[in-house]
Scaffold this active site. Sequence first.
Site, mmCIF file in Angstrom:
data_model
loop_
_atom_site.group_PDB
_atom_site.id
_atom_site.type_symbol
_atom_site.label_atom_id
_atom_site.label_comp_id
_atom_site.label_asym_id
_atom_site.label_seq_id
_atom_site.Cartn_x
_atom_site.Cartn_y
_atom_site.Cartn_z
ATOM 1 C CD GLU A 236 -1.817 -4.486 11.416
ATOM 2 O OE1 GLU A 236 -0.476 -4.663 11.364
ATOM 3 O OE2 GLU A 236 -2.565 -4.257 10.187
ATOM 4 C CD GLU B 33 9.323 -5.773 7.099
ATOM 5 O OE1 GLU B 33 8.774 -4.777 6.730
ATOM 6 O OE2 GLU B 33 9.317 -6.187 8.440
ATOM 7 C CG HIS C 3 -4.786 -35.808 16.721
ATOM 8 N ND1 HIS C 3 -5.093 -37.206 17.480
ATOM 9 C CD2 HIS C 3 -6.012 -35.991 15.995
ATOM 10 C CE1 HIS C 3 -5.878 -37.944 16.938
ATOM 11 N NE2 HIS C 3 -6.574 -36.995 15.834
ATOM 12 C CE LYS D 14 -3.395 2.555 2.911
ATOM 13 N NZ LYS D 14 -4.159 2.416 3.721
ATOM 14 N N GLY E 269 -4.782 -1.663 5.065
ATOM 15 C CA GLY E 269 -4.199 -2.936 4.519
ATOM 16 C C GLY E 269 -4.807 -4.333 4.716
ATOM 17 N NE ARG E 270 -6.494 -3.794 11.147
ATOM 18 C CZ ARG E 270 -5.762 -2.659 11.214
ATOM 19 N NH1 ARG E 270 -4.652 -2.338 10.430
ATOM 20 N NH2 ARG E 270 -6.334 -1.589 11.744
ATOM 21 C CE LYS F 209 5.896 -0.806 10.070
ATOM 22 N NZ LYS F 209 4.974 -0.030 9.310
HETATM 23 O O1 F6P Z 1 3.179 -2.625 9.565
HETATM 24 C C1 F6P Z 1 1.829 -2.872 9.601
HETATM 25 C C2 F6P Z 1 1.376 -2.707 8.069
HETATM 26 O O2 F6P Z 1 1.240 -1.292 8.125
HETATM 27 C C3 F6P Z 1 -0.094 -3.556 7.932
HETATM 28 O O3 F6P Z 1 -0.891 -2.588 8.532
HETATM 29 C C4 F6P Z 1 0.145 -3.708 6.600
HETATM 30 O O4 F6P Z 1 -0.958 -4.466 5.980
HETATM 31 C C5 F6P Z 1 1.568 -4.066 6.405
HETATM 32 O O5 F6P Z 1 2.326 -3.155 7.320
HETATM 33 C C6 F6P Z 1 2.078 -3.865 4.953
HETATM 34 O O6 F6P Z 1 1.878 -2.651 4.381
HETATM 35 P P1 F6P Z 1 2.008 -2.004 2.974
HETATM 36 O O7 F6P Z 1 0.925 -2.595 2.238
HETATM 37 O O8 F6P Z 1 2.299 -0.567 2.937
HETATM 38 O O9 F6P Z 1 3.742 -2.746 2.616
#
Ligand code: F6P
Length: 550
Positions: A359, A217, A390, A211, A273-274, A514
Site C-alpha cells: 500500500e 466494512e 513443502h 481511523k 493506517g498501516r 470503494k
Molecule cells: O482503504 C484502505 C485503508 O484506508 C487503509 O489504508 C486503512 O488502513 C484501512 O483502509 C482502514 O481504514 P480505517 O482505519 O479508516 O477504517
Amino acid sequence: MNAESRARLNQTPEWTALAAHREQLGEVQLRELFAADPARGTSYTLQVGDLHIDYSKHLVTDETLRLLRELAAATDVFGLRDAMFRGEKINTTEDRAVLHTALRAPSDTVVRVDGENVVPEVHTVLDKMSAFSEKIRSGEWTGHTGKRIKNVVNVGIGGSDLGPAMAYEALRSFTDRGLTVRFVSNVDGADLHEAVRDLDAAETLFIIASKTFTTIETITNATSAREWLLGELKASPDAVAKHFVALSTNAEKVADFGIDTNNMFEFWDWVGGRYSFDSAIGLSLMIAIGPDRFREMLDGFHLVDKHFRAAPPESNVPLLLGLLGVWYGNFHDAQSHAVLPYSHYLSKFTAYLQQLDMESNGKYVGRDGEEVDWQTGPVVWGTPGTNGQHAYYQLIHQGTKLIPADFIGFAQPVAELAPGLAAQHDLLMANFFAQTQALAFGKTPDEVRAEGVAEELVPHKTFKGNHPTTTILAKELTPSVLGQLIALYEHKVFVQGAVWNIDSFDQWGVELGKVLAKRVEPALTEGAEVPDLDGSTTALVAKYRDLRGR
Ligand code: F6P
C-alpha cells in the site's frame, strides 16, 4: 532537493553507474564471492538492537553497496528521513506529516506539527489506554449485566486490523490466557458470525477500530455487532457504553455511531493506517499483553528509529535492506520479495507487511506527478518457512524467477513450550539454516553425479543456487524484538519510496473500488435495474441476481 526539482531517477549518473556495474558483474556466483572472501559470512553482517542481520548471501560486492549508497545520497534519502522525523508534511498528496515515529518517542521528545508538540498527547492517550487495559485485565470493568469481560473483539480492517491481529499472534505467549481475543475485518458476515458464535455477549467487549470511522466494512460489522449484543442481552442501547469502545481520529463519527467519546481512544491524521498499530489501534494487543509489555514493544520500535536516524550509511540496516530491494527490483528485474519467518507465532507477519509495503510503494506516479519509468514496490508474499518448504519453495529453488527472500528466525523457542516441544526448535532452525544455504550455493551437476544419480536425472536434481537471502536472527521473539522488526520494515519501505521518488504515505489506489462498490450495491440488494455498468459487470450482476433468486 525537492521532489519536483529532482532529476529523473534513471537518468542520474548514480543509476547509470549501477546499471553498468550490474552489466559488469554479470552472473556473479555466490560460490565465487565466498571463495574470494572467506570472511564474508561475518563481515557482511550488521547488528541493530537484538537483530543480527546477515546479508552475505546477496549478489553484491563492496562496490555494489557503495554504488547503492551513492544512489541513496543522490536521492536524498536521509534528507527526507530527517524531514519525516521533524514532522514536515512529506505526505504531499494528502498534505500530512508522517509521524508514526512520534508514537514511540519518549515523553520528553519534542516533535512539532503546525507548531504544536504532539508527544504529550501521545503519552496522554497511552496512559488512558493503560488505565483502561488494566481495568479489563483486573475485572474492574464489567459489562452491562455486571459480568467480567473475558472476550475482546477488535472490529477493523487494513491498518486497523492487520497490526494488532499480527502482533497478538506474535506475542501469544505473553498474553493473558484467560482472555479470548478475536479480530473481525471481512464484511463477509461469516467473519463476525464465527468470531462471536460461541461468546457470551455479557462478557464481550467490542473495540471498533477505524481511523476515519467511515470505512464501510468496519461500520457495517460494528453495526451488526451492536445488534448482536443488544439482541443477546435483550438490552436497550445504553448497554452499548459498557461493551463498545472506539479507536479513531474522528470523534464526531464515533459519537454518531453511539459510542460515548469518553470511551474513545484518539489518534491523529499524521499516523497512516498501516503505520498505526503502535497508536491507540493497538488497544486490543495492550489488553492482551498488558501495558508494560506494550511499552517494551514501543521501546523496541524506538530503538530502531534511533538507529535509522543516526547510524551512518555503511551500517544503517533499514537503508541497506531498502537498497538491496532496489538492486533486485531495478537491476535484476525481480518482481517479488518473500518474507519467510521460521516462527509459528509470526504466521500473520507477512500479511501485515503486505499492506505496509504494497500500500506504501505500489505507485506508478512520482512525487513530482510524473509517471515513473522504473519499477517500484515488489509483490510481498510468504508464510512461515517450514510450511512453505513443502509448498512453494520448489519454485524459489528451481523456478525461472529471481525471488529475493528474508528469513527470520530465533535462537530460543518461547519460554512456555514443554521441554519436548522446545526440543523441536533445533529441527526448525536446522531447516532455517539449510534453506538459505541451499538457495545460495545450490548443488552442481558434478555434485549430483557424484551421488550416483542417473545422467538423465542430473538436470532435474541440479540446484543452480545463487538465490539471494537476508537472514535476520534474534535470541527470542519478545515484545521489544517485534517492535524492532516492524520498525525495521517500516523504514526499509521508507528508503525505497524515497529512492523511487514516490509518496509512500498515500493510498489513492484503493478509492476507485470503494466508489464502484457503492454504485453496484443497490443493484444487488434492492433488485433495482442494473445501473450503467460495463458489459462484463452488467452480465455478472445479472447472473448473480439469478443465482440469488432475485
Ligand atoms: O482503504 C484502505 C485503508 O484506508 C487503509 O489504508 C486503512 O488502513 C484501512 O483502509 C482502514 O481504514 P480505517 O482505519 O479508516 O477504517
